[in-house]
Each structure stands twice: as C-alpha cells, then as structure tokens.
Design a protein around this motif. Structure first.
Motif, PDB file in Angstrom:
ATOM      1  N   ALA A  32       0.764  -1.258   0.048  1.00  0.00           N
ATOM      2  CA  ALA A  32       0.112   0.020  -0.028  1.00  0.00           C
ATOM      3  C   ALA A  32       0.667   0.990   0.104  1.00  0.00           C
ATOM      4  O   ALA A  32       0.518   2.082  -0.580  1.00  0.00           O
ATOM      5  CB  ALA A  32      -0.935   0.121   1.024  1.00  0.00           C
ATOM      6  N   GLN A  33       2.024   1.026   0.766  1.00  0.00           N
ATOM      7  CA  GLN A  33       2.890   2.451   0.805  1.00  0.00           C
ATOM      8  C   GLN A  33       3.414   2.614  -0.536  1.00  0.00           C
ATOM      9  O   GLN A  33       3.528   3.964  -0.957  1.00  0.00           O
ATOM     10  CB  GLN A  33       3.829   2.127   1.779  1.00  0.00           C
ATOM     11  N   VAL A  34       3.826   1.631  -1.238  1.00  0.00           N
ATOM     12  CA  VAL A  34       4.454   1.924  -2.603  1.00  0.00           C
ATOM     13  C   VAL A  34       3.333   2.431  -3.555  1.00  0.00           C
ATOM     14  O   VAL A  34       3.477   3.313  -4.416  1.00  0.00           O
ATOM     15  CB  VAL A  34       4.944   0.706  -3.220  1.00  0.00           C
ATOM     16  N   VAL A  35       2.294   1.665  -3.468  1.00  0.00           N
ATOM     17  CA  VAL A  35       1.186   2.105  -4.634  1.00  0.00           C
ATOM     18  C   VAL A  35       0.644   3.516  -4.486  1.00  0.00           C
ATOM     19  O   VAL A  35       0.226   4.121  -5.210  1.00  0.00           O
ATOM     20  CB  VAL A  35      -0.108   0.990  -4.366  1.00  0.00           C
ATOM     21  N   GLN A  36       0.525   4.108  -3.084  1.00  0.00           N
ATOM     22  CA  GLN A  36       0.075   5.368  -2.757  1.00  0.00           C
ATOM     23  C   GLN A  36       1.311   6.188  -3.487  1.00  0.00           C
ATOM     24  O   GLN A  36       0.774   7.498  -3.860  1.00  0.00           O
ATOM     25  CB  GLN A  36       0.218   5.562  -1.315  1.00  0.00           C
ATOM     26  N   MET A  37       2.429   5.907  -3.498  1.00  0.00           N
ATOM     27  CA  MET A  37       3.198   6.915  -4.161  1.00  0.00           C
ATOM     28  C   MET A  37       3.125   6.779  -5.764  1.00  0.00           C
ATOM     29  O   MET A  37       3.570   7.538  -6.522  1.00  0.00           O
ATOM     30  CB  MET A  37       4.790   6.625  -3.568  1.00  0.00           C
ATOM     31  N   ALA A  38       3.258   5.201  -6.212  1.00  0.00           N
ATOM     32  CA  ALA A  38       3.082   4.988  -7.447  1.00  0.00           C
ATOM     33  C   ALA A  38       2.003   5.650  -8.442  1.00  0.00           C
ATOM     34  O   ALA A  38       2.227   5.954  -9.600  1.00  0.00           O
ATOM     35  CB  ALA A  38       3.325   3.466  -7.654  1.00  0.00           C
ATOM     36  N   LEU A  39       0.957   5.891  -7.882  1.00  0.00           N
ATOM     37  CA  LEU A  39      -0.305   6.135  -8.445  1.00  0.00           C
ATOM     38  C   LEU A  39      -0.169   7.491  -9.188  1.00  0.00           C
ATOM     39  O   LEU A  39      -0.430   7.855 -10.400  1.00  0.00           O
ATOM     40  CB  LEU A  39      -1.637   5.907  -7.825  1.00  0.00           C
ATOM     41  N   PRO A  40       0.135   8.649  -8.354  1.00  0.00           N
ATOM     42  CA  PRO A  40       0.182   9.939  -8.746  1.00  0.00           C
ATOM     43  C   PRO A  40       1.559  10.000  -9.914  1.00  0.00           C
ATOM     44  O   PRO A  40       1.280  10.804 -10.567  1.00  0.00           O
ATOM     45  CB  PRO A  40       0.728  10.605  -7.452  1.00  0.00           C
ATOM     46  N   ILE A  41       2.474   9.115  -9.802  1.00  0.00           N
ATOM     47  CA  ILE A  41       3.599   9.190 -10.367  1.00  0.00           C
ATOM     48  C   ILE A  41       3.131   8.676 -12.059  1.00  0.00           C
ATOM     49  O   ILE A  41       3.265   9.367 -12.941  1.00  0.00           O
ATOM     50  CB  ILE A  41       4.664   8.333 -10.166  1.00  0.00           C
ATOM     51  N   LEU A  42       2.451   7.464 -11.859  1.00  0.00           N
ATOM     52  CA  LEU A  42       1.963   6.995 -13.292  1.00  0.00           C
ATOM     53  C   LEU A  42       1.033   8.052 -13.869  1.00  0.00           C
ATOM     54  O   LEU A  42       1.088   8.140 -15.104  1.00  0.00           O
ATOM     55  CB  LEU A  42       1.377   5.786 -12.890  1.00  0.00           C
ATOM     56  N   LEU A  43      -0.001   8.621 -13.297  1.00  0.00           N
ATOM     57  CA  LEU A  43      -0.946   9.463 -13.650  1.00  0.00           C
ATOM     58  C   LEU A  43      -0.082  10.673 -14.318  1.00  0.00           C
ATOM     59  O   LEU A  43      -0.486  11.234 -15.458  1.00  0.00           O
ATOM     60  CB  LEU A  43      -1.924   9.888 -12.673  1.00  0.00           C
ATOM     61  N   GLY A  44       0.912  11.257 -13.477  1.00  0.00           N
ATOM     62  CA  GLY A  44       1.862  12.414 -14.138  1.00  0.00           C
ATOM     63  C   GLY A  44       2.513  12.120 -15.128  1.00  0.00           C
ATOM     64  O   GLY A  44       2.432  12.920 -16.284  1.00  0.00           O
ATOM     65  N   ALA A  45       2.838  10.748 -15.404  1.00  0.00           N
ATOM     66  CA  ALA A  45       3.459  10.357 -16.691  1.00  0.00           C
ATOM     67  C   ALA A  45       2.375  10.278 -17.767  1.00  0.00           C
ATOM     68  O   ALA A  45       2.927  10.990 -19.046  1.00  0.00           O
ATOM     69  CB  ALA A  45       4.234   9.166 -16.506  1.00  0.00           C
ATOM     70  N   MET A  46       1.409  10.033 -17.496  1.00  0.00           N
ATOM     71  CA  MET A  46       0.565   9.898 -18.558  1.00  0.00           C
ATOM     72  C   MET A  46       0.108  11.409 -19.189  1.00  0.00           C
ATOM     73  O   MET A  46      -0.197  11.509 -20.122  1.00  0.00           O
ATOM     74  CB  MET A  46      -0.791   9.073 -18.422  1.00  0.00           C
ATOM     75  N   LYS A  47      -0.151  12.152 -17.876  1.00  0.00           N
ATOM     76  CA  LYS A  47      -0.567  13.504 -18.336  1.00  0.00           C
ATOM     77  C   LYS A  47       0.555  14.333 -19.145  1.00  0.00           C
ATOM     78  O   LYS A  47       0.029  14.957 -20.146  1.00  0.00           O
ATOM     79  CB  LYS A  47      -0.975  14.437 -16.965  1.00  0.00           C
ATOM     80  N   ARG A  48       1.729  13.975 -18.804  1.00  0.00           N
ATOM     81  CA  ARG A  48       2.970  14.512 -19.548  1.00  0.00           C
ATOM     82  C   ARG A  48       2.918  14.234 -21.002  1.00  0.00           C
ATOM     83  O   ARG A  48       3.038  14.811 -21.846  1.00  0.00           O
ATOM     84  CB  ARG A  48       4.190  13.931 -18.835  1.00  0.00           C
ATOM     85  N   ASN A  49       2.869  12.749 -21.152  1.00  0.00           N
ATOM     86  CA  ASN A  49       2.568  12.329 -22.581  1.00  0.00           C
ATOM     87  C   ASN A  49       1.709  12.655 -23.321  1.00  0.00           C
ATOM     88  O   ASN A  49       1.622  12.860 -24.519  1.00  0.00           O
ATOM     89  CB  ASN A  49       2.654  10.716 -22.465  1.00  0.00           C
ATOM     90  N   SER A  50       0.600  12.886 -22.745  1.00  0.00           N
ATOM     91  CA  SER A  50      -0.782  13.347 -23.783  1.00  0.00           C
ATOM     92  C   SER A  50      -0.597  14.902 -23.706  1.00  0.00           C
ATOM     93  O   SER A  50      -1.510  15.421 -24.380  1.00  0.00           O
ATOM     94  CB  SER A  50      -1.965  12.953 -22.596  1.00  0.00           C
ATOM     95  N   SER A  51       0.123  15.581 -23.574  1.00  0.00           N
ATOM     96  CA  SER A  51       0.299  16.922 -23.742  1.00  0.00           C
ATOM     97  C   SER A  51       0.620  17.295 -25.193  1.00  0.00           C
ATOM     98  O   SER A  51       0.633  18.276 -25.680  1.00  0.00           O
ATOM     99  CB  SER A  51       1.523  17.896 -22.735  1.00  0.00           C
ATOM    100  N   THR A  52       1.054  16.137 -25.900  1.00  0.00           N
ATOM    101  CA  THR A  52       1.358  16.242 -27.073  1.00  0.00           C
ATOM    102  C   THR A  52       0.078  15.777 -28.092  1.00  0.00           C
ATOM    103  O   THR A  52      -0.592  14.732 -27.452  1.00  0.00           O
ATOM    104  CB  THR A  52       2.538  15.550 -27.755  1.00  0.00           C
ATOM    105  N   GLU A  53      -0.026  16.140 -29.299  1.00  0.00           N
ATOM    106  CA  GLU A  53      -1.177  15.707 -30.290  1.00  0.00           C
ATOM    107  C   GLU A  53      -1.170  14.136 -30.372  1.00  0.00           C
ATOM    108  O   GLU A  53      -2.113  13.396 -30.061  1.00  0.00           O
ATOM    109  CB  GLU A  53      -1.085  16.326 -31.263  1.00  0.00           C
ATOM    110  N   ALA A  54      -0.120  13.496 -30.700  1.00  0.00           N
ATOM    111  CA  ALA A  54       0.150  12.128 -30.747  1.00  0.00           C
ATOM    112  C   ALA A  54      -0.009  11.456 -29.602  1.00  0.00           C
ATOM    113  O   ALA A  54      -0.586  10.267 -29.428  1.00  0.00           O
ATOM    114  CB  ALA A  54       1.587  11.796 -31.468  1.00  0.00           C
ATOM    115  N   GLY A  55       0.561  11.853 -28.430  1.00  0.00           N
ATOM    116  CA  GLY A  55       0.104  11.381 -27.287  1.00  0.00           C
ATOM    117  C   GLY A  55      -1.117  11.263 -26.828  1.00  0.00           C
ATOM    118  O   GLY A  55      -1.691  10.185 -26.127  1.00  0.00           O
ATOM    119  N   SER A  56      -1.913  12.295 -27.012  1.00  0.00           N
ATOM    120  CA  SER A  56      -3.149  12.384 -26.604  1.00  0.00           C
ATOM    121  C   SER A  56      -4.092  11.460 -27.479  1.00  0.00           C
ATOM    122  O   SER A  56      -4.960  10.819 -26.768  1.00  0.00           O
ATOM    123  CB  SER A  56      -3.546  13.772 -26.530  1.00  0.00           C
ATOM    124  N   SER A  57      -3.650  11.430 -28.503  1.00  0.00           N
ATOM    125  CA  SER A  57      -4.378  10.591 -29.629  1.00  0.00           C
ATOM    126  C   SER A  57      -4.374   9.108 -29.270  1.00  0.00           C
ATOM    127  O   SER A  57      -5.250   8.361 -29.291  1.00  0.00           O
ATOM    128  CB  SER A  57      -4.144  10.849 -30.991  1.00  0.00           C
TER     129      SER A  57
END
Length: 211
Positions: A32-57
């Motif tokens: 649980a300790q690891v997952v609590q830290m990992a979830l925002p990181i994974l989401l942040g990475a997806m948000k970062r990647n989707s900032s481009t048109e290709a990534g969002s698509s």
C-alpha cells in the motif's frame, strides 16, 4: 471524485492491494505504501505524455479499446491464480511507453523510500499499470471525454495540486537526487518512512480497507 487515489477505496482497493501483495510477495501494508506513491507518478507520466497531439491521440485510442475500464469489473478474475503472462506483457508495454527512460529512476526512488527491493517494485508497477489505464477508461466514459482538451482536463482533475505535479515532473525528468520522492511521501503518506510504516497503511488509506 477526488483523484487517482480513489482507486484504493472500498472493496476495489482491497482487491487491488491484496492482489499486488500476492504478486510481489510483499506485505499488504508495504504494498500500500508503494502504491500510494506510484499512482500519482503513473498518472503524472500519462498527463505529461498526453500533452502532445500524438500522445493524446494514442491514449484516447487505448481508453476507447483495450483499456475501457472493464478490468475494474473483473479484478477477482484478473488476480485469480496469478496475473497471466499476457497481462504482464501489457503492463510492461504500458510502463515502457509511459515512463520511458525514467522507469529505472522511478523504480529506484520508490525502492529507496519504501525499503522494498526493486524487483518487487517492478512487479507492482507492471501489474498496476493496466489497472490505472482501466480506471482512466472508466472515468473517460463516465465524464464523456471526447477529445484531447477533455482528456487533459480529466487527467488534471485526477492529479494532485501544482506542487505535487511539479515534483512528479522533476522525478520523471530523472535529474533528482532522491529528495523528491521523500517530499511526495510526506504529501501522500502523511509522514516519513518510519511513521508511515508505524501507522499501517498511512494517513490517506486510513479506513479505506475497513469498508
């Protein structure tokens, strides 16, 4: 909807943490300790990647097809008998795409903060990745996300505040000295490594697993 950590609430969170604990061979509290830290990181990475048109698509396409959220309706089957090879391959592919060259840095940072070995961290991240995409797919359907603008707004609403996102960006850049993960743990776990372990599942999980 308060954010990505909602994924850990109630019976769904209990199934996820129990399954990840079994897959990694780690205790439920440490998982649980690891997952609590990992979830925002994974989401942040997806948000970062989707900032481009290709990534969002690409992300929209994935959420419309394989990762439409149905995994959350069949978590018992997903974990039953162990996560199968196809799902592990899918998770590895997601991590490679989302984290890219930052994957080792993220793994090592999570290991350093939690005290968990990197092999177990990798297993947790690999199994967690398709679940996170499934969660996004479900939110996409519920909120009728149709384009890149809507997707950006969705990812923003599920993430933390500006300071948290800034730290995640720095971690994903791979140029930190390890202090960022300590700051993140303070935000998400409500204390340092010792106090988070002493309080069991940490501040944010609190009574989630009792429901």
């Amino acid at each position: 909807m308060n954010g990505i950590l909602d994924l850990l609430q109630g019976s769904t969170g209990d199934i996820i943490l129990s399954g990840l604990s079994q897959e990694s061979g780690q205790s439920k509290d440490n998982t649980a300790q690891v997952v609590q830290m990992a979830l925002p990181i994974l989401l942040g990475a997806m948000k970062r990647n989707s900032s481009t048109e290709a990534g969002s698509s690409g992300l929209l396409s994935a959420l419309d097809s394989k990762h439409d959220g149905s995994i959350l309706d069949h978590l018992d089957g997903f974990f039953s008998g162990g996560v199968d090879a196809d799902q592990m391959e899918d998770g590895n592919g997601i991590l490679g795409h989302v984290l890219g060259g930052s994957q080792n840095g993220v793994t090592q940072a999570l290991s350093a903060k939690s005290g968990m070995d990197t092999g177990s961290i990798v297993k947790i991240l690999t199994v967690l990745a398709p679940i996170v995409l499934g969660y996004l797919g479900k939110q996409k359907r519920q909120q009728q996300v149709a384009d890149s603008g809507d997707l950006g707004a969705l990812l923003g609403s599920l993430g933390g505040d500006g300071n948290q996102q800034s730290m995640i960006e720095s971690l994903l850049d791979g140029d930190n000295d390890g202090s960022i993960i300590d700051d993140m743990a303070g935000m998400f776990l409500g204390g340092d490594k010792g106090s988070s372990k002493g309080s069991g599942l940490g501040g944010l999980l609190g009574g989630f697993l009792k429901g």
